[in-house]
Design an enzyme around this catalytic site. Structure first.
Site, PDB file in Angstrom:
ATOM      1  N   ARG A  33     128.538 -30.169 -58.031  1.00 42.29           N
ATOM      2  CA  ARG A  33     127.402 -31.088 -58.007  1.00 42.29           C
ATOM      3  C   ARG A  33     126.082 -30.370 -57.739  1.00 42.29           C
ATOM      4  NH1 ARG A  33     130.026 -35.850 -54.195  1.00 42.29           N
ATOM      5  NH2 ARG A  33     131.378 -36.807 -55.766  1.00 42.29           N
ATOM      6  N   HIS A  88     124.586 -37.927 -49.831  1.00 38.74           N
ATOM      7  CA  HIS A  88     125.299 -37.896 -48.548  1.00 38.74           C
ATOM      8  C   HIS A  88     124.563 -36.951 -47.607  1.00 38.74           C
ATOM      9  CE1 HIS A  88     129.270 -38.561 -46.425  1.00 38.74           C
ATOM     10  NE2 HIS A  88     128.776 -37.574 -45.700  1.00 38.74           N
ATOM     11  N   GLU A 148     129.721 -41.267 -41.818  1.00 39.50           N
ATOM     12  CA  GLU A 148     128.592 -40.440 -42.215  1.00 39.50           C
ATOM     13  C   GLU A 148     127.558 -40.280 -41.109  1.00 39.50           C
ATOM     14  OE1 GLU A 148     126.792 -41.701 -45.867  1.00 39.50           O
ATOM     15  OE2 GLU A 148     125.448 -39.988 -45.952  1.00 39.50           O
TER      16      GLU A 148
END
Length: 338
Positions: A165, A277, A306
């Site tokens: 990514r 994220h 998270e």
């Protein structure tokens, strides 16, 4: 409040969780922001103050308080201030969208935890995803899977689509920050095929995607150069049909599911990198207990998902956000009951 980067996981899981909580008789307080933790004389967290001016509520906790507020990906000011890591060469301002729910990813839980001395770590570890919808940042499934190619606005392939990514996002930024994903009926056999919350047909009607029965028609609708678009598709086809083993971008046939794009309809959608994220957050131990700056447990305070830091290292592996929330969510509940 909750937040998590695994977009479709939230869509599928949260209603189920809410239904089970209601069955168990749990009180859910919507639009009620937590303002401050309550501590006793021994610094144990015993509850919190929540609500809005002139309408505050004190909530007492018999066992403990669990922070499960997600990350800070939608907090532009915060992510810019902490962006000293892998993306320091990129300005993560309002022009870079976020895949997360805006209200649930402001870092509020981190700020509350810091007020009672919690150690917040690795905030510069921010992850971007190449599959952001322009303007909204809503994550798309178009970049995932097989049988799709990444193209510049002009129609050139510019990166190995199977790269990580971060590599994909960096390549997109090098090309100006926007790109096209092109596929055909092999990936999307019907217009009823769903990509996240919309079908391909609905995306076309809304102007979020384009279709063409030929490469030239798709190029005309998207503004790509038809010769470049055809050359890009031909090179991809040469690899997946075995005519060449590897192209100049390092792309190889990965699985028997890799099929050539030889017939229409062809589809295209514009994509941008988006904050996805935040790996940094509240430091916890293996029991999901929140730690202070000296490494000591803050009694009565737990965290999961998270909102925590140090669990994934500097770059979370795709799919592990849900696993993190599930595992440490359960552990934090078990720890609080002890």
């Amino acid at each position: 409040t909750y937040g998590n980067s695994e977009g479709i996981g939230n869509v599928a899981l949260m209603p189920c969780f809410e239904e089970e909580l209601k069955k168990a008789g749990v009180t859910l307080m919507y639009r009620t922001p937590a303002v401050q933790f309550i501590q006793d004389a021994n610094k144990r967290v015993t509850g919190l103050i929540a609500g809005r001016p002139n309408n505050y509520t004190q909530i007492n906790a018999a066992k403990g308080v669990i922070i499960a507020t997600g990350g800070f990906g939608s907090n532009v000011e915060m992510r810019q201030a902490k962006n000293t890591g892998v993306w320091k060469e990129v300005t993560l301002d309002k022009n870079i969208p976020c895949t997360n729910n805006f209200k649930a990813s402001q870092g509020d839980g981190l700020k509350l935890a810091e007020q009672v001395g919690a150690n917040v770590i690795n905030l510069d570890d921010i992850q971007l995803h190449p599959g952001g919808t322009p303007k909204t940042g809503i994550m798309s499934s178009w970049p995932s899977g097989r049988n799709r190619i990444f193209l510049t606005p002009q129609g050139d392939r510019f990166v190995n689509e199977d790269a990580a990514r971060d590599t994909l996002c960096k390549a997109v930024f090098k090309e100006g920050g926007k790109y096209w994903i092109v596929s055909n009926h092999v990936k999307y056999p019907t217009l009823d095929y769903q990509s996240k919350n919309l079908t391909i047909g609905e995306m076309i009607k809304l102007g979020q995607a384009f279709s063409g029965n030929t490469i030239e028609e798709l190029a005309q609708k998207t503004g790509m150069d038809p010769k470049k678009l055809r050359a890009s598709i031909d090179t991809y086809n040469d690899v997946v049909t075995g005519k060449i083993k590897e192209d100049n971008l390092g792309f190889k046939k990965f699985t028997q599911d890799d099929k050539p794009m030889t017939e229409g309809p062809f589809y295209a959608t514009p994509m941008v990198p988006a904050v996805h994220h935040t790996m940094g957050g509240i430091q916890i131990n293996s029991a999901a207990q929140v730690l202070d700056k000296a490494g000591h447990v803050i009694p009565g305070l737990f965290a999961a998902g998270e909102a925590t830091g140090g669990v994934h290292g500097s770059n979370r592996v795709g799919g592990n956000g849900v696993a993190d929330a599930m595992v440490f969510g359960r552990i934090s509940g078990q720890s609080a009951l002890k």
